[in-house]
Design an enzyme around this catalytic site. Structure first.
Site, PDB file in Angstrom:
ATOM      1  CG  LEU A 486      10.734   0.285 -26.691  1.00  0.00           C
ATOM      2  CD1 LEU A 486      10.247   1.578 -26.024  1.00  0.00           C
ATOM      3  CD2 LEU A 486      11.747   0.610 -27.768  1.00  0.00           C
ATOM      4  N   GLY A 489      10.247  -5.380 -17.850  1.00  0.00           N
ATOM      5  CA  GLY A 489      10.611  -5.252 -16.451  1.00  0.00           C
ATOM      6  C   GLY A 489       9.659  -6.020 -15.570  1.00  0.00           C
ATOM      7  N   GLY A 492       5.962  -5.645 -16.777  1.00  0.00           N
ATOM      8  CA  GLY A 492       5.601  -6.320 -18.009  1.00  0.00           C
ATOM      9  C   GLY A 492       6.391  -5.742 -19.168  1.00  0.00           C
ATOM     10  CG  ASP A 606      11.903  -0.366  -8.013  1.00  0.00           C
ATOM     11  OD1 ASP A 606      12.978  -0.863  -7.614  1.00  0.00           O
ATOM     12  OD2 ASP A 606      11.264  -0.827  -8.971  1.00  0.00           O
TER      13      ASP A 606
END
Length: 799
Positions: A486, A489, A492, A606
């Site tokens: 998919l 990031g 991983g 984040d």
């Protein structure tokens, strides 16, 4: 169309609009009736306007007695308004409701006026709201033809159009609850087979005859005669059959209400004072209130309809509803008829009076988390009382005492078996527990070394999660096939998978060997997210810790992440303004839960568009808690020597000094909000001189009064300029340079949902793109390197 100013106030069970408006009984084609304004009948008996259902928060058009606004005699059930922006007006001769959705809702849908008809609407002293032709006075539509739960003098209750193919029924339908005007369990109507009879029907099909025409008047089962309070008449012909009545001269007004409990309530008003009498509908031919009575539907819930008392207070969890303005008896009725309701409790407030809390979670979970304070909780099906616990203890102890000898003999065998079991666990490197499925937690580690040697498998009270085998994950992802990938990031790659047994689609997040994150982030994400439950947070289903693998298993989000839509020129058009507003609100609700309502106070640290996932209905879910920080109840700000995050979304105090707080997430939220509106990336947006990012562009346009130039052109006409400008101003408030100037997420959610509140003027935002690419902290001797590739920020430490 601009949003309208809402005005809300509380009464016993409902909030009604009561702001003063011109004392008029007529709505002309040139008039508008907004939330907070009312029509008043000529004699000052009835009032028409918008009121609020305090249970759902929806607004309804309704009519109530001016002497007592709690007595609602009519409500437009078919056209609920979502907020306080409701407005009633006459368009093309018809009564039309609109709200923030800008979708016209026809009040007189069953009897429409022609386009050329000149009409007006009048509220009469009978309580009837009539749409009529202005010149001739001919009635086009009237509220008496669609009664709700109240039977007023002059109203016809019966069958109409008997000589036509389509019948018209005028019936009373009870409210769903004291607060909820939706259609409830009981109806009052004439019997179609014997029109002289009045019947009450229950939702489960049961019915009861409560009155009949004896040739001179109506005879109710709860009285021997109608006395001198009212005079009923019955008319029947080839076209119609109906009852109607009028009040005697001794009373200002008499009316009946089909109660949500199944009782028939009778009200009468003398000299402005209102009295009432509630009649239980019982099978007793001699009259009176004895015999088998017609009441709420018998409980069909697995745990029955009985409730037992337990001392304590209901906890504030996601399974507990907000306080409702109802008496404890009404609260019991509501909970009894909703099988999902596990328990209820009465609450008291000096400002709002009595109320009620409802609990919808597991009874076993509730018994573990009841707050041991003064109060009473009523639990469905009963809960173990002290006496029951004592009997249960005796039932266990007595047999155990009789078997004590056998237990002592067998205990040595048990210990030997236990020893062999532990040896087998050590050899296989697995955990076996015969009582329940083994769950895991990660042990602290001082190094970023991956592998099972750094993981301690066991049981921890507050941190439990299903453990998947690596073979299960490889099968689900077809051995991490490239076709199932998919994305990737900082943690991983992420793969789509499908569990063979359950058939459930999953998203598999696999820690890469070259990842910038490691076992600390892995442990952090598991420890944080497994404690969180909210519709706007992604759900962690389990994990896999085997050999050198560290894998997280999430629920699968078919629409992937937000950035794949708003930054894609072909997909941007799929996000109209309503969807973007829903996403903006959903992210705010998720953050508010993290900051204020979760079991642990969480700072995400984040937050960015790639960490906002979208489900099949485009609802946003916050993900990736690897860098999240947990705050204590008294903590307001923290500091870290390890600054990790994504450039463009980090607040200046966090990026430069390692200081983080709830306001750090607020800053990130403001950046996301502006990106959603503009369709532009903050980090990727630079002018020719490389000094102007999205925040500075939004700030300059706002100062110039040209904020609409920031809007994504694909939105077109799907939004109103006032909403867009308000959202841009909210974004600018969130990205102000000083943390103390930014609003909290509670403020953001409140201001987003209350369009009437004026927003404060924002101060200049933090223009991080104007900073040097390397910033030296003279106080610590540290140096941070900011990445401009929309990935991460990291720092170096001197030895």
């Amino acid at each position: 169309m601009a949003m309208f100013l809402p005005l809300i106030f509380l009464i016993s069970f409902f909030s009604f609009a009561s702001f003063s408006s011109p004392a008029t009984d007529t709505l002309a084609p040139s008039d508008t009736l907004r939330d907070g304004q009312t029509l008043v009948s000529a004699g000052g008996v009835f009032e028409l306007g918008f009121f609020i259902d305090s249970f759902s928060g929806r607004h309804y058009l309704g009519i109530w007695l001016r002497a007592d606004a709690t007595k609602v005699v009519w409500v437009d059930r078919d056209n609920p308004i979502l907020d306080s922006s409701g407005m009633l007006q006459i368009l093309s001769g018809n009564l039309v409701l609109t709200d923030g959705r800008q979708v016209p809702l026809l009040v007189n849908l069953g009897s429409l006026a022609t386009l050329t008809t000149n009409t007006c609407a009048i509220l009469l002293d009978t309580g009837n709201f009539v749409l009529q032709e202005t010149e001739t006075g001919t009635t086009i539509w009237q509220s008496f033809d669609i009664p709700s739960d109240t039977y007023l003098p002059g109203m016809k209750l019966g069958l109409f159009g008997l000589n036509r193919s389509q019948l018209s029924f005028h019936i009373l339908i009870s409210w769903a609850s004291p607060q909820n005007p939706d259609r409830g369990l009981f109806t009052l109507s004439i019997d179609r087979n014997n029109t002289k009879q009045l019947l009450v029907r229950r939702k489960d099909g049961a019915k009861m005859e409560i009155g009949f025409w004896n040739g001179n008047g109506i005879r109710f089962i709860f009285e021997n005669s109608s006395g001198n309070m009212y005079n009923f008449s019955f008319q029947s012909n080839a076209n119609e059959a109906f009852y109607t009545f009028n009040a005697s001269k001794n009373y200002d007004l008499v009316w009946f209400v089909m109660n949500y409990t199944g009782n028939l309530d009778r009200y009468f008003m003398v000299d402005g004072k209102i009295s009432s009498m509630s009649h239980a509908l019982c099978e007793d031919s001699a009259g009176g209130n004895t015999g088998s009575c017609f009441s709420s539907i018998p409980s069909k819930c697995d745990n029955g309809a009985s409730f037992s008392q337990v001392h304590g207070l209901l906890p504030s969890t996601s399974n507990t509803s907000g306080s409702l303005n109802m008496l404890i008896t009404d609260c019991e009725t509501f909970c009894k008829n909703n099988c999902s309701c596990t328990a209820f409790a009465s609450v008291q407030s000096g400002q709002t009076g009595s109320g009620c809390q409802l609990y919808y979670g597991s009874k076993q979970d509730l018994l573990k988390i009841i707050e041991k304070r003064e109060g009473l909780i009523y639990i469905r099906g009963g809960a173990p009382s002290d006496a029951k616990k004592w009997k249960l203890w005796l039932a266990v102890v007595v047999p155990l005492a009789s078997l004590l000898v056998l237990i002592l003999i067998s205990i040595s065998c048990f210990l030997r078996w236990r020893k062999r079991l532990k040896e087998e666990q050590t050899r296989q490197g697995a955990i076996i527990n015969s009582d329940r499925v083994r769950l895991f937690h990660l042990s602290p580690s001082h190094h970023e070394v991956r592998g099972a040697n750094n993981m301690e498998l066991g049981i921890h009270k507050d941190q439990e999660l299903p453990l998947f085998s690596f073979s299960t994950i490889t099968t689900a992802t077809n051995y991490f096939a490239e076709a199932n990938k998919l994305g990737e990031g900082g943690y991983g790659p992420v793969y789509k998978g499908k569990l063979l047994v359950e058939g459930q689609e999953i998203a598999v997040k696999r820690l890469s060997k070259v990842s910038r994150q490691g076992s600390k982030e892995f442990k952090n994400e598991v420890s944080v997210i497994c404690k969180l439950q909210h519709r706007n947070l992604v759900r962690l289903l389990g994990c896999c810790v085997e050999a050198e693998e560290s894998i997280l298993i999430y629920e699968y989000m078919p629409n992937r992440s937000l950035d794949s839509f708003i930054f894609d020129s072909t997909k941007q058009v799929l996000l109209d303004w309503r969807r973007r507003i829903n996403i903006i609100d959903g992210i705010a609700q998720g953050l508010l839960y993290l900051h204020k309502y979760s079991r642990l106070r969480i700072i995400h640290c984040d937050l960015k568009t790639s960490n906002i996932l979208l489900d099949s209905d485009m609802n946003p879910k916050i993900s990736d808690f690897g860098m999240a920080r947990i705050f204590g109840d008294n903590d307001t700000r923290g500091k870290t020597s390890r600054v990790v995050g994504t450039f463009g979304y980090m607040s200046p105090e966090y990026a430069m000094h390692g200081l983080f707080s709830e306001k750090s997430d607020v800053f990130s939220y403001g950046v996301i909000l502006l990106e959603i509106i503009s369709g532009e990336k903050n980090i990727a947006f630079f002018e020719a001189d490389h000094s102007l990012n999205l925040l500075s562009k939004a700030w300059n346009l706002w100062k110039e009064g040209s904020s609409m130039d920031l809007m994504d052109p694909t939105l077109g006409a799907s939004c109103s300029s006032s909403e867009v400008i308000r959202c841009i101003q909210m974004g600018l408030l969130c990205v102000q340079e000083r943390a103390m100037d930014r609003p909290t997420m509670s403020d953001v959610v409140s201001l987003l949902s209350n369009q009437s509140f004026a927003l404060p003027l924002p101060k200049e935002p933090a223009f991080l793109s104007q900073l040097s690419s390397t910033y030296a902290d003279s106080s610590s001797g540290r140096q941070r390197h900011y990445s401009q590739n929309d990935i991460t920020i990291s720092e170096e430490h001197g030895r």
